[in-house]
Motif scaffolding. Structure first.
Motif, PDB file in Angstrom:
ATOM      1  N   LEU A   1       0.861  -1.173   0.000  1.00  0.00           N
ATOM      2  CA  LEU A   1       0.000   0.000   0.000  1.00  0.00           C
ATOM      3  C   LEU A   1       0.901   1.228   0.000  1.00  0.00           C
ATOM      4  CD1 LEU A   1      -2.725   1.471   0.328  1.00  0.00           C
ATOM      5  CD2 LEU A   1      -2.495   1.118   2.801  1.00  0.00           C
ATOM      6  N   MET A   2       0.856   1.998  -1.083  1.00  0.00           N
ATOM      7  CA  MET A   2       1.690   3.185  -1.239  1.00  0.00           C
ATOM      8  C   MET A   2       0.822   4.426  -1.009  1.00  0.00           C
ATOM      9  SD  MET A   2       4.471   1.526  -2.273  1.00  0.00           S
ATOM     10  CE  MET A   2       5.571   2.789  -2.933  1.00  0.00           C
ATOM     11  N   VAL A   3       1.172   5.209   0.011  1.00  0.00           N
ATOM     12  CA  VAL A   3       0.440   6.451   0.303  1.00  0.00           C
ATOM     13  C   VAL A   3       1.488   7.561   0.346  1.00  0.00           C
ATOM     14  CG1 VAL A   3      -1.252   7.586   1.780  1.00  0.00           C
ATOM     15  CG2 VAL A   3      -1.186   5.086   1.670  1.00  0.00           C
ATOM     16  N   ILE A   4       1.831   8.057  -0.822  1.00  0.00           N
ATOM     17  CA  ILE A   4       2.955   8.978  -0.969  1.00  0.00           C
ATOM     18  C   ILE A   4       2.448  10.401  -1.206  1.00  0.00           C
ATOM     19  CG2 ILE A   4       5.087   9.450  -2.233  1.00  0.00           C
ATOM     20  CD1 ILE A   4       5.063   6.741  -0.761  1.00  0.00           C
ATOM     21  N   GLY A   5       2.862  11.309  -0.325  1.00  0.00           N
ATOM     22  CA  GLY A   5       2.492  12.709  -0.497  1.00  0.00           C
ATOM     23  C   GLY A   5       1.008  12.971  -0.372  1.00  0.00           C
ATOM     24  N   MET A   6       0.286  12.173   0.381  1.00  0.00           N
ATOM     25  CA  MET A   6      -1.165  12.284   0.493  1.00  0.00           C
ATOM     26  C   MET A   6      -1.635  12.683   1.890  1.00  0.00           C
ATOM     27  SD  MET A   6      -3.541  11.858  -1.776  1.00  0.00           S
ATOM     28  CE  MET A   6      -4.851  11.223  -0.714  1.00  0.00           C
ATOM     29  N   LEU A   7      -0.999  12.165   2.914  1.00  0.00           N
ATOM     30  CA  LEU A   7      -1.582  12.232   4.245  1.00  0.00           C
ATOM     31  C   LEU A   7      -1.652  13.646   4.816  1.00  0.00           C
ATOM     32  CD1 LEU A   7      -0.159   8.944   5.761  1.00  0.00           C
ATOM     33  CD2 LEU A   7      -2.544   9.459   5.224  1.00  0.00           C
ATOM     34  N   HIS A   8      -0.822  14.571   4.341  1.00  0.00           N
ATOM     35  CA  HIS A   8      -0.939  15.943   4.843  1.00  0.00           C
ATOM     36  C   HIS A   8      -2.195  16.629   4.316  1.00  0.00           C
ATOM     37  CE1 HIS A   8       1.772  15.763   1.378  1.00  0.00           C
ATOM     38  NE2 HIS A   8       1.323  16.947   1.006  1.00  0.00           N
ATOM     39  N   PHE A   9      -2.837  16.038   3.304  1.00  0.00           N
ATOM     40  CA  PHE A   9      -4.118  16.567   2.822  1.00  0.00           C
ATOM     41  C   PHE A   9      -5.316  15.870   3.474  1.00  0.00           C
ATOM     42  CE2 PHE A   9      -1.299  17.446  -0.906  1.00  0.00           C
ATOM     43  CZ  PHE A   9      -1.296  18.833  -0.779  1.00  0.00           C
ATOM     44  N   ILE A  10      -5.050  14.901   4.331  1.00  0.00           N
ATOM     45  CA  ILE A  10      -6.099  14.195   5.055  1.00  0.00           C
ATOM     46  C   ILE A  10      -6.117  14.721   6.484  1.00  0.00           C
ATOM     47  CG2 ILE A  10      -6.972  11.962   5.797  1.00  0.00           C
ATOM     48  CD1 ILE A  10      -7.010  12.278   2.789  1.00  0.00           C
TER      49      ILE A  10
END
Length: 270
Positions: free
Chosen positions: A158-167
C-alpha cells in the motif's frame, strides 16, 4: 482498464489541485494557470519546495524498488497517484519484476485524462486505474479494477505517498489507512510519506498557508504523530525518518534537512 465516475470534461480549471501544483513545480506540463499561480506563491514563501518535492518522489522510487526486490512484493496499490511522471511506479517495480501488478488511484479528473500513460505494462504484468478518493476506502477496495488486478491471497504494498498531509484528523486519518490495510494479507507493507514542519517551522508554515488559501488545507505532523500511522506494523530500518534519509542512493542530490518537510517509512504487516 480504468474506472471513472465522471468524464474528463469535468476538470475544474478555476481551482488549484495538489496533483497539478505538484506537476507544475516539478516542471511537468499538465497544469493550468490557477495551478501555476498557486505554485509560484508557494515557492516564493518557501524556495525549498521543489527540492522537497523531488525528495518525496525519490523516496517513492526507492521504497517501491526495495519492496519489489528485497521483499518480493508483486502487487501495489498506489493511493493519490498524481499526474504521470516517468519513471512511474509500475515502471520501477516492473523493471525489478516484470510480473508486478499495480492499481493506481486518484480523484483528479486531469489525472484520469492522462491515465493512459499509467496503463502501460510489461506483457507479464498489469496496471489499472481507479477514479477514487482515499476518504472512501470501500469504493477503492470494491472496485472492479482492484478485484480483478490484485489478489488478497498474496502480499500487497500500500503506497500512500504525499497524500496524508491533505487528510485531516477529522477525516479519521488513521482509520482510513487502517481500513485500506485491514483486508491485505500478512506480509503486506505500507509505504507512506507524511508532511511535517519539524525542520523549518516558519518556512513550511508559510507554504501551508498558501496551500490553504488555494483551497488545499494541510495538516503537518510531528515525528511522533507520523509514526502513529505505522502502529501495529513492523518498521523497516531506519524507521520513520526524513524521506531523503531513507535508504538514500549514492547519487542522490545533497540537501539540507531544513529543505525537507516530509517523513517517510516502510513497514510490514505481520
Amino acid at each position: 482498464m480504468r474506472e471513472s465516475g465522471y468524464s474528463p470534461e469535468e476538470i475544474n480549471t478555476g481551482e488549484a489541485h495538489s496533483a497539478r501544483v505538484y506537476d507544475y513545480i516539478l516542471r511537468g506540463k499538465s497544469h493550468y494557470e490557477v495551478d501555476r499561480a498557486a505554485g509560484d506563491a508557494m515557492v516564493e514563501v518557501w524556495p525549498a519546495l521543489p527540492v522537497h518535492m523531488r525528495a518525496n518522489r525519490g523516496f517513492m522510487h526507492r521504497a517501491a524498488r526495495f519492496l519489489a526486490r528485497e521483499k518480493g512484493i508483486r502487487q501495489f496499490l498506489d493511493i493519490g497517484t498524481g499526474l504521470p511522471t516517468s519513471p512511474n511506479l509500475h515502471q520501477v517495480v516492473q523493471e525489478a519484476e516484470p510480473t508486478s501488478r499495480v492499481v493506481y488511484v486518484d480523484n483528479d479528473p486531469i489525472v484520469l485524462t492522462y491515465a493512459e500513460a499509467l496503463l502501460g505494462s510489461t506483457p507479464e504484468g498489469r496496471t489499472t486505474y481507479v477514479d477514487g478518493d482515499m476518504r472512501d476506502p470501500d469504493a477503492i477496495l470494491g472496485s472492479r479494477a482492484f478485484r480483478e488486478t490484485l489478489s488478497l491471497d498474496e502480499p500487497v504494498a500500500l503506497m500512500v505517498i504525499g497524500m496524508l498531509h491533505f487528510i485531516q484528523p477529522s477525516d479519521d486519518d488513521h482509520g482510513l489507512v487502517q481500513r485500506l490495510l485491514d483486508p491485505l494479507p500478512a506480509g503486506s507493507c505500507l509505504a507512506a510519506t507524511i508532511g511535517t514542519a519539524d525542520f523549518d517551522p516558519e518556512g513550511v508554515g508559510r507554504v501551508s498557508e498558501q496551500y490553504a488559501r488555494a483551497g488545499m488545507p494541510m495538516t503537518l505532523r510531528t515525528r511522533t504523530e507520523a509514526a502513529a500511522f505505522f502502529d501495529g506494523l513492523d518498521l523497516v530500518e531506519p524507521g520513520v525518518v526524513q524521506v531523503h534519509r531513507w535508504h538514500p542512493d549514492p547519487d542522490d542530490e545533497t540537501v539540507d534537512d531544513r529543505d525537507i518537510a516530509m517523513y517517510g517509512a516502510v513497514a510490514r504487516k505481520g
